[in-house]
Design a protein around this motif. Structure first.
Motif, PDB file in Angstrom:
ATOM      1  N   HIS A  29     -41.403 -16.158-116.162  1.00 43.97           N
ATOM      2  CA  HIS A  29     -41.045 -14.899-116.819  1.00 43.97           C
ATOM      3  C   HIS A  29     -40.494 -13.950-115.769  1.00 43.97           C
ATOM      4  O   HIS A  29     -41.147 -13.674-114.761  1.00 43.97           O
ATOM      5  N   ASP A  35     -37.283 -12.237-119.809  1.00 43.35           N
ATOM      6  CA  ASP A  35     -36.954 -13.527-120.410  1.00 43.35           C
ATOM      7  C   ASP A  35     -37.813 -14.640-119.818  1.00 43.35           C
ATOM      8  O   ASP A  35     -38.478 -14.463-118.808  1.00 43.35           O
ATOM      9  N   TRP A  36     -37.795 -15.772-120.493  1.00 44.18           N
ATOM     10  CA  TRP A  36     -38.482 -16.983-120.040  1.00 44.18           C
ATOM     11  C   TRP A  36     -37.417 -18.021-119.734  1.00 44.18           C
ATOM     12  O   TRP A  36     -36.539 -18.279-120.560  1.00 44.18           O
ATOM     13  N   LEU A 107     -45.837 -20.074-117.315  1.00 41.93           N
ATOM     14  CA  LEU A 107     -46.553 -20.792-118.368  1.00 41.93           C
ATOM     15  C   LEU A 107     -46.299 -22.278-118.192  1.00 41.93           C
ATOM     16  O   LEU A 107     -45.170 -22.687-117.895  1.00 41.93           O
ATOM     17  N   LEU A 109     -46.327 -25.402-120.558  1.00 43.10           N
ATOM     18  CA  LEU A 109     -46.351 -25.666-121.987  1.00 43.10           C
ATOM     19  C   LEU A 109     -45.929 -27.107-122.294  1.00 43.10           C
ATOM     20  O   LEU A 109     -45.086 -27.666-121.595  1.00 43.10           O
ATOM     21  N   ALA A 113     -43.287 -26.853-127.261  1.00 48.40           N
ATOM     22  CA  ALA A 113     -43.611 -25.430-127.127  1.00 48.40           C
ATOM     23  C   ALA A 113     -42.701 -24.775-126.089  1.00 48.40           C
ATOM     24  O   ALA A 113     -42.257 -23.635-126.273  1.00 48.40           O
ATOM     25  N   ALA A 114     -42.407 -25.476-125.004  1.00 48.98           N
ATOM     26  CA  ALA A 114     -41.508 -24.944-123.981  1.00 48.98           C
ATOM     27  C   ALA A 114     -40.117 -24.718-124.570  1.00 48.98           C
ATOM     28  O   ALA A 114     -39.495 -23.686-124.336  1.00 48.98           O
ATOM     29  N   THR A 116     -39.311 -24.040-127.588  1.00 48.72           N
ATOM     30  CA  THR A 116     -39.368 -22.867-128.469  1.00 48.72           C
ATOM     31  C   THR A 116     -39.477 -21.567-127.677  1.00 48.72           C
ATOM     32  O   THR A 116     -38.913 -20.550-128.067  1.00 48.72           O
ATOM     33  N   HIS A 117     -40.186 -21.599-126.542  1.00 57.17           N
ATOM     34  CA  HIS A 117     -40.487 -20.387-125.782  1.00 57.17           C
ATOM     35  C   HIS A 117     -39.331 -19.914-124.891  1.00 57.17           C
ATOM     36  O   HIS A 117     -39.261 -18.732-124.546  1.00 57.17           O
ATOM     37  N   THR A 119     -35.949 -18.454-123.615  1.00 53.94           N
ATOM     38  CA  THR A 119     -35.129 -17.391-124.188  1.00 53.94           C
ATOM     39  C   THR A 119     -33.708 -17.857-124.501  1.00 53.94           C
ATOM     40  O   THR A 119     -33.173 -17.558-125.571  1.00 53.94           O
ATOM     41  N   ARG A 124     -32.842 -24.374-123.181  1.00 49.54           N
ATOM     42  CA  ARG A 124     -33.436 -25.354-124.102  1.00 49.54           C
ATOM     43  C   ARG A 124     -32.704 -26.683-124.019  1.00 49.54           C
ATOM     44  O   ARG A 124     -33.309 -27.749-124.063  1.00 49.54           O
TER      45      ARG A 124
END
Length: 136
Positions: A29, A35-36, A107, A109, A113-114, A116-117, A119, A124
């Motif tokens: 973060h 943002d992630w 994080l 994950l 989940a990663a 989705t998380h 930004t 992605r």
């Protein structure tokens, strides 16, 4: 795209949990952007992309890592300038996170989940290089 291309490098950092062996992805973060993303940063003068990627992982996550497969290079505009980021899949080895000004949280994950998380869609898309059975 115009202007000098900003060159950067980073890693999709992963580990296996104990004792289940589940795959987890590390996200950072950045409070400046709220943002992630994956750990990454600009190359220093004379630095190779892989050296920059490993340095950035250590600086941003506190973890050493072992690089694996190179992932597709990501190209986009950042502040009106073209940016090119070279990524690798990398397994986290030892280390511990210490919050800082550039990265205040991380994080770990599971893969879905990663995904989705994160930004940015471009971040992605990098997870396509990591399959549920482990990095490809």
């Amino acid at each position: 795209m115009s202007g000098t291309t900003v060159r950067a490098a980073g890693c999709v950092l992963w580990r296996r949990t104990e004792p289940s062996g589940e795959l987890e992805i590390c996200l950072v973060h950045r409070p400046r952007y709220d943002d992630w993303s994956h750990p990454k940063g600009k190359l220093k003068r004379g630095e190779t992309a892989i050296d920059a990627a490993l340095r950035e992982v250590l600086e941003e996550t506190g973890h050493h890592c072992v690089p694996g497969a190179r992932l597709p290079t990501v190209r986009y505009l950042a502040n009106g300038r073209p940016k090119e980021v070279t990524y690798w899949v990398a397994e986290a080895t030892d280390g511990a996170f210490v919050p800082g000004d550039e990265v205040d949280r991380i994080l770990w994950l599971p893969l879905d989940a990663a995904r989705t998380h994160l930004t940015q869609p471009r971040d992605r898309a990098l997870l396509a290089g990591v399959c549920p059975g482990g990095p490809s």
